[in-house]
Every structure is written in C-alpha cells, then in structure tokens.
Design an enzyme around this catalytic site. Sequence first.
Site, PDB file in Angstrom:
ATOM      1  N   ASP A  47      -4.788  -3.532   2.659  1.00 17.59           N
ATOM      2  CA  ASP A  47      -5.486  -2.382   3.236  1.00 17.59           C
ATOM      3  C   ASP A  47      -6.326  -2.874   4.414  1.00 17.59           C
ATOM      4  O   ASP A  47      -7.116  -3.818   4.259  1.00 17.59           O
ATOM      5  CB  ASP A  47      -6.398  -1.764   2.143  1.00 17.59           C
ATOM      6  N   SER A  59     -11.691   6.595   0.785  1.00 16.67           N
ATOM      7  CA  SER A  59     -11.286   6.490   2.189  1.00 16.67           C
ATOM      8  C   SER A  59     -12.299   7.193   3.103  1.00 16.67           C
ATOM      9  O   SER A  59     -13.489   6.872   3.053  1.00 16.67           O
ATOM     10  CB  SER A  59      -9.865   7.052   2.340  1.00 16.67           C
ATOM     11  N   HIS A 113      -3.779   1.024   0.505  1.00 13.81           N
ATOM     12  CA  HIS A 113      -4.685   2.112   0.821  1.00 13.81           C
ATOM     13  C   HIS A 113      -4.141   3.440   0.278  1.00 13.81           C
ATOM     14  O   HIS A 113      -3.002   3.796   0.546  1.00 13.81           O
ATOM     15  CB  HIS A 113      -4.908   2.225   2.327  1.00 13.81           C
TER      16      HIS A 113
END
Length: 408
Positions: free
Chosen positions: A348, A191, A378
């Site tokens: 995501d 991320s 995610h």
Amino acid sequence: MKSSCVLLIALVALAAYYVYIPLPSSLSDPWKLMLLDATFRGAQQVSHLIHSLGLSHHLIALNFIIVSFGKKSAWSSAQVNVTDTDFDGVEVRVFEASPKPQELMRRSVVYIHGGGWALASAKIKYYDELCTVMAEELNAVIVSIEYRLVPNVYFPEQIHDIVRATKYFLQPEVLQKYKVDPDRIGISGDSAGGNLAAALGQQFAQDANLRNKLKLQALIYPVLQALDFNTPSYQQNVNMPILPRYVMVKYWLDYLKGNHDFVQAMIVNNHTSLDAEEAVAPRARLDWTSLLPASITKNYQPVMQTKGNARIVQEIPQLLDARSSPLIADQEVLLHLPKTYILTCEHDVLRDDGVMYAKRLESAGVEVTLDHFEDGFHGCIIFTSWPTNFSVGIRTRDSYIKWLDQNL
Ligand SMILES: *[C@@H]1O[C@H](CO)[C@@H](O)[C@H](O)[C@H]1NC(C)=O
Ligand SMILES: *[C@@H]1O[C@H](CO)[C@@H](O)[C@H](O)[C@H]1NC(C)=O
Ligand SMILES: *[C@@H]1O[C@H](CO)[C@@H](O)[C@H](O)[C@H]1NC(C)=O
C-alpha cells in the site's frame, strides 16, 4: 471455424493482457486482486470516456458505477436495526445492535467510509456489511456518515460534514435516545475516511470542551500527508492495485480543487522542493529517514528536489494545511489525542503515512497500536464477501474489531 478460433484466442489473450499485472507472491489472493483491479480500472476508463464526451464529471460517473454495484436500503434483522436519518442536516446510517438484557448503555463508533473523498457511500453493501458486523460483535451503535463528496464539495467541506454530524450525536439527549454510553465512543475510518477521522480527532483535541469526548480513534490505512509521494511505501508500491501512486495524487488534487496538470510534478516532489519556501518547514515534519525504522528505509533514498515548482503550493496552499495532512500537525495538538489504533498494509502506498503518524503520536505520549499486515493491500478490509472475499480482508476486519472490543 478456423478464423473464429483465432479470434477467440486473440480475445482471450487481450483479456489476459488487460487483467494480468505482475504482483508479489506475498499478497493475499493475487489472482483475485488482479480481477478486482481490472474491474476497477475498466470502470475508471469508462468514466473518463463519459467525461470526455461531456456527459458527466468522471468522478460522478465512476461513483454511479460503484454505487450501482450494490446500494442497500435501510433494513432490519433480529440482531441489528439499520436506519437512515440526518444529524444536523448531514445524512447518516445508524446501525443499532439489540441491547443485551443486562446492559443499559451501549458502546458506539462514528465511522467514516473511504473512497478518495469522492467515491463510495455508507449505503453500499461493502460498508453496510462492515458496520453491521461491528454493531453485532461489539454490541454497539455504529453511526456511518454519508458526508458530501467531490465534485459536489471540496476540502474542507467533507471535514465540516463529519464534525457537524459527530457534534450532534455527542449531545447528551441524542446519546440518551440511542442508549449510548458517553464515555465509550470512538471515531474511525478507512483510507480517505481515516484522513477525515484523524482531522476530526485533531480538531476536537484543540477544543477544551471536546477534548475528552472520544475514548479512542481507529485509523485504517489512513491518508495522512500530501507533501512526499516518495516515501519508501510510495516507491515500493508505485503501481500496486487498487491504489497506484498517480491515482492517489489525482485524488489529492481533486479534493483540494487543484489542477491535474500538476500530477507529474507532484509525483517527483517538485511541489515541496527546497526552492518552494512555504513547503520547507512542513516538509521537515515528515522526514522519514528519522520517523521510519531502518527495516523500512534501508533500500530507499529520499527524493528532495533542490529546484522544483514553487507555483504549486502557491496555487494550492491547502497542500500544507494540517487539516488535509494531519501528519504535519504540531506536537501540542497531537499530545491531546486519545488512544489510537492504526492498521497498515505492506502492499500500500499509504503504509508509511500510518507508520509515521504512529511514531509522531508515540513521541507525543499517546498510546498507539500499530497493526501491520504483510499480505495486505489498500482497501482490503471491506473485501470480505464472495466474490470479492480475500483472506486478508477477513483477518484485518477481525483484528480491527478485536482491538475495538478490548479498548472501547
Ligand atoms: C428494531 O426495531 C423494531 C421496531 O422499532 C423493534 O421492534 C426491534 O426490536 C428492533 N430490533 C433490534 C435488533 O433492535
Ligand atoms: C521539476 O522541476 C524541475 C525544475 O523546475 C523541472 O526541470 C522538471 O521538469 C520538473 N519535473 C516535472 C516532472 O515536472
Ligand atoms: C471465498 O468464498 C468462497 C465461497 O464462500 C470460498 O469457497 C472461498 O474459499 C473464499 N475465498 C477466500 C480467499 O476466502
């Protein structure tokens, strides 16, 4: 009796209303994800309340809640030693697998945790567990960097922290101390940590002395651009837990120290409209109608405003900086990058950031593995232990570690 019964039904209905969100059935363990999302939303709302009462910044309050859910102190087992130390003033947690008798030198991964540049820690149980499993299964030394977070520092300080710690680690005498093979070191992150890993990769690629120090980069659902919040994956997953689009836009504004008043305008791409002249050239680098396959683009229309708000990129020029948006870097930078792994999840908003980066790297001649999970969401790679264990969490982690094992 009757009235308490009514009250109970009302409370259950209210709780169900708070928790229930319609989710596609193709997601891994959707009910569990609803509960996880409701918990996270609840924590966010409490943090905003604390902020509005003037008690603390909402991100500090939220991070306090997250960290109190499970910070671990350094520990040791028969398989792994975990130590907290600092590399040139930057805190790190080092996970060392016991060396195998026949092995003199170990492999190593420098790991950068996610959390919107503002949240989480190398020391919370989720990241501690991921790095432990990596150390054990790769028989490696994992350096997990405890870089400083928003709102204590902003872009580009997070990058400076990870570059400083990584350069320190790469010194021959330090590698020697940890018994790490200098030819078998990778950089990785998930991320926002994937964003920082990609930024570090590009910074090293531009420096002839550092160019060949990293054998590979492995990016897990990385954040790679702030110019288009209407890629097909942003459109498809507008409200998807645990990262709805408006939350991602707010993380960006916090990281770049921009004004939250711009959130709605950025959601419609008003910051990169045709009349925002500075944005036109960088925006052209991520024309997804050419970077994404037809299977992804077919049901979606690009959102390109003719008139928008040119003030946004004038006030926040960092939005157009390749150090924050590695996807818009020059081809001459990309072609010096090492072998790359990119993990993407179908559910995501950031899926297409990863797919586009894979395409740009391939065009620059870099060897890329794109590892896509149809039922992924995610954040899933850290959700592997009960009660937040997801089948796709375990499968993403296994697949990621397998690739590292075969390529590092
Ligand atoms: C951990 O460190 C201790 C003390 O230095 C050492 O005795 C032990 O063998 C180490 N264990 C591993 C798994 O490296
Ligand atoms: C986007 O910009 C246009 C033109 O300036 C403006 O009319 C519109 O209200 C803006 N949209 C948002 C959500 O700010
Ligand atoms: C989560 O862990 C529990 C307890 O170990 C197990 O019963 C359950 O099947 C797991 N769920 C998933 C989705 O892996």
